[in-house]
Each structure stands twice: as C-alpha cells, then as structure tokens.
Write an enzyme that holds these catalytic residues in place. Structure first.
Site: not given
Ligand SMILES: Cc1cc2nc3c(=O)[nH]c(=O)nc-3n(C[C@H](O)[C@H](O)[C@H](O)COP(=O)(O)OP(=O)(O)OC[C@H]3O[C@@H](n4cnc5c(N)ncnc54)[C@H](O)[C@@H]3O)c2cc1C
Length: 388
Positions: A340, A134, A280, A130, A158-159, A243, A364
């Site tokens: 759409g 980073s 186009q 937590p 977040f594992i 990774e 990662g």
C-alpha cells in the site's frame, strides 16, 4: 538449500557472507546511496575476505572456486537492497576483472588482477558510447598505432565505477575501416592524462558511480593492449554470456527477497479485521510471482552449472537475463502494491528496489537486443562461437 547445486561448504560460505554483509555493509548503505559514493574501506575488506577472488586463479591471490560461490555472492548482495552497491562490486569483479583475467598478459595480471582481488584497485569496463550502445560495433573511439604506443580519442558513457575506478578496461577501434572487426581492448590507469570523468545522476543504483568519460589524446603503451589486436568484439560478446547470467541471477535474487519481505509484511498488516495475506486476490498474485521467480532461479542455476562445466551457454544466458529481469520487475511492482502507501515510502525497502530493478532490462544488453539475438539463434539457426 537445493542440493543439486549447493554443498554444505556452499551453505557455510553463504552464512558467513550474509553475516559479514549485515555487519560491515548494511549499516553504511543509506549513506552511500545518499552520497553516490562507496567508501574505500569496504573494497579493502571485501579483498581481505577473498570475495573478489572467488572465481580467479590462486596465482594472483584468488580462490579458484566453482561458480556457485559467485552465485551466492550475487544473491546475498541483492538481499542488502542496494542495487548500486551490488553493481559496483560485480562490475569490478566480473566485468572488468573477467577481461583482465582472460585477455591480460602475465604482467597485466600481476599489475591489475592481483590488486583487484586484494581490493586495492577498482576497475570499470568501458564499452558503451554516446553513439554506440546497443550497436556496439558502431563505437567511434579510436586507438591509433603510433609505434611503441597507441593514442586513444573518443568517449564512453554510462560506465559503472567510471568516476572512482583506478583502472579502465576500454574498447576502441584500432582498425576503424574494419568496423566491428577492428575493435581492441586496452587497460588504462584512470589518472592517465587526457581522461576526464563526469558523474551521471540516475533514477536508481544510486550508491554506484556512473560516468561519462572523455579521452583526449590518451597515450597507452603497447603493453596495455589486452589479447590480440582487433579481437575486441568477440571478447566482448563472449564475456556477455557471464554478464547476462549475472544479471539474471541478480534479478531472481532481488525478486525472491522482495517476496520474502512482502509475505512477512502481509502477515502483520491487517485490514477489514484480518491480515492482508488472507485476501484471495493478493494470495493468488503473490504465489503466481513466487512460481515465476522459482522457475527463473532454477533455470539460472542450470545455466550456471553448464557455464561452470565449460559450455558456451550464450543462448541460455540471454534467456536468463531477458526472463529473470522481466519477472523481477513485475514481482517488485506487485510487492510494492501489496505494501500500500508504505510501498512508496523510502523507509520501506520496496521503493529503492523498484528503482534499482528497472535497470535490469536495460543494462548489459536491452531486452529488445536480447530478443534480436535469440531470434537469430532460434529462428535463423545462427550459431555463436566463443572467441578462443
Ligand atoms: C546505470 C547504468 C550502468 C551501466 N554500466 C555500464 C558499464 O559499466 N559499461 C558499459 O559499457 N555500459 C554500461 N551501461 C550501458 C548499457 O549497457 C546501455 O545503456 C545499453 O546497452 C543500451 O544502450 P543505449 O543506452 O545506448 O540505448 P540505445 O542503443 O540507444 O537503445 C535505445 C532503445 O532502442 C532500442 N533498440 C536499439 N536497437 C534496437 C534494435 N535493433 N531492435 C529493437 N530495438 C532496438 C533499445 O532496446 C532501447 O529501448 C550502463 C547503463 C546504465 C544506465
């Protein structure tokens, strides 16, 4: 098929894997996405087919094949369109198992790598906290030396596979006074007393379980230390190269699949008396995306080839993830637009793909962090060396 990288044996493997995924996995995906849980039987089937052992030593039941078999596994997993299922598989096979294979003792490999290859044990890799995502070195979890064992306290978040995994590869500080230079890696059974997991609800990757974990005086025998004490940070950084390349390959593969699906859709959908692939404005945009995807793919293959040859491709793997995840997000955004209103409907593949793809530039190592690493290498001439 690109003969610079893939042999006929590779092609045959791809064909049989694609048929396996279509028959054994695809029919269950909607249920697993809804339940946020992948049934156990498919792990065992993957094990029986040898898919977890592609890159691992024969001694532990692996096949010891070149990295392009792994590339094929990753690419084909993206084509069944469940980023969550794919993540559960590759987080086990290439995040957790890479650490076990590289740093685990023979005993650890017997106890964890062999059953991981057989699909009998599922692993998760626990780095993020937590208060340290980073900034890996800022992690607060500690493992205190108590003679014949360590006592682990702290938390992770977040594992991937963190709720249903059988074992966890955990980074924790053994010498907190040394900061990032005081981190070690441990392997711990997830039913060890003191470990608690809470499942997180996510935007995408819905088939995969993502956990917040707490560690309350968890007793870890000394034999469960992986590699050398205090060498965790270099091990983590070293394995990030693989990774990040994996996440780059996943990205080019899902973007390629999105384009393939969308081209087919555009050839069938009519507006103003002609198929929409004749406009186009759309033609130019989709070929621009196809060009970017092709360039990413070829860069990823070259990087995989060099990694497989033993080169430490940390710069290229970082570039691979940075660029390929950006290209994939932009491609999938455009492909959804070309469908759409149907692009927004769950029965069509683009809705899930858009959600799942969004994690690419975050997990990662975020794109901002990757740019920091590249800045240090390209501007400041910093040279990253492997741990061993
Ligand atoms: C679904 C999912 C699965 C995951 N699986 C795993 C797993 O299996 N194991 C694991 O250990 N982790 C896992 N992660 C964690 C993931 O790697 C982290 O979320 C990621 O590294 C970012 O850390 P953070 O979330 O703490 O963001 P923070 O570090 O808080 O960053 C927040 C924002 O600030 C930016 N930022 C931070 N520092 C800088 C800087 N120096 N310069 C510029 N910008 C900066 C970031 O780029 C980001 O935009 C997973 C995450 C998710 C969402």
């Amino acid at each position: 098929m690109n003969r610079l990288y893939f042999t006929e044996e590779h092609d045959m493997f791809r064909e049989s894997l694609r048929a396996f995924l279509k028959k054994e996995v695809a029919p269950h995906i909607d249920k697993w996405e809804k339940d946020g849980k992948i049934e156990r039987f498919i792990w065992e089937k993957f094990g029986e087919m040898g898919y977890f052992g592609l890159a691992y030593p024969e001694k532990y039941g692996g096949l010891d094949l070149d990295l392009f078999y792994t590339v094929i596994l990753l690419e084909e997993l993206q084509r069944i369109n469940s980023g969550g299922f794919a993540a559960a598989i590759w987080a086990h096979a290439y995040l957790a198992m890479t650490h076990v294979n590289k740093e685990g003792s023979d005993d650890i490999k017997e106890k964890y790598l062999a059953p991981s290859i057989a699909g009998e044990k599922i692993g998760g890799l626990c780095i993020t906290e937590p208060f340290g995502g980073s900034d890996v070195a800022a992690m607060r979890s500690t493992a205190k030396d108590e003679g014949d064992h360590y006592i682990l306290n702290g938390s992770k978040t977040f594992i991937t596979n963190g709720v249903y995994a059988d074992y966890l590869v955990i980074a924790a500080k053994t010498s907190p006074e040394k900061g990032g230079k005081g981190i070690s890696m441990f392997i711990v059974d997830s039913d060890t007393p003191g470990i608690n997991a809470t499942k997180l609800n996510k935007l995408g990757w819905r088939a995969s379980d993502t956990a917040e974990l707490s560690f309350d005086n968890v007793k870890i025998p000394k034999s469960q230390l992986m590699g050398e004490k205090d060498m965790g940070f270099p091990y983590i950084m070293q394995h990030f190269a693989l990774e990040r390349l994996i996440m780059g390959i996943n990205a080019h593969a899902r973007a390629e699949y999105a384009i393939e699906y969308t081209l087919q859709y555009m050839s069938e959908r009519e507006a103003f008396g002609k198929s929409i692939n004749q406009f186009q404005a759309l033609r130019h945009r989709i070929v621009e995306r196809a060009t970017e995807v092709e360039i990413s793919k070829n860069f990823n293959y070259t990087t995989a080839k060099r990694l497989d040859a033993g080169e430490y491709v940390v710069k290229e793997a970082t570039m691979s993830k940075l660029q390929s995840t950006k290209v994939a997000d932009e491609t999938i955004y455009d492909c959804l637009q070309f469908l759409g209103g149907y692009g927004y409907i769950e029965e069509y593949p683009l809705a899930r793909m858009l959600r799942d793809s969004r994690l690419g530039p975050i997990g990662g190592g975020t794109s901002e962090i990757l740019k920091e690493i590249l800045s240090k290498m390209i501007i400041d001439n910093k040279d990253y060396k492997p741990a061993t």
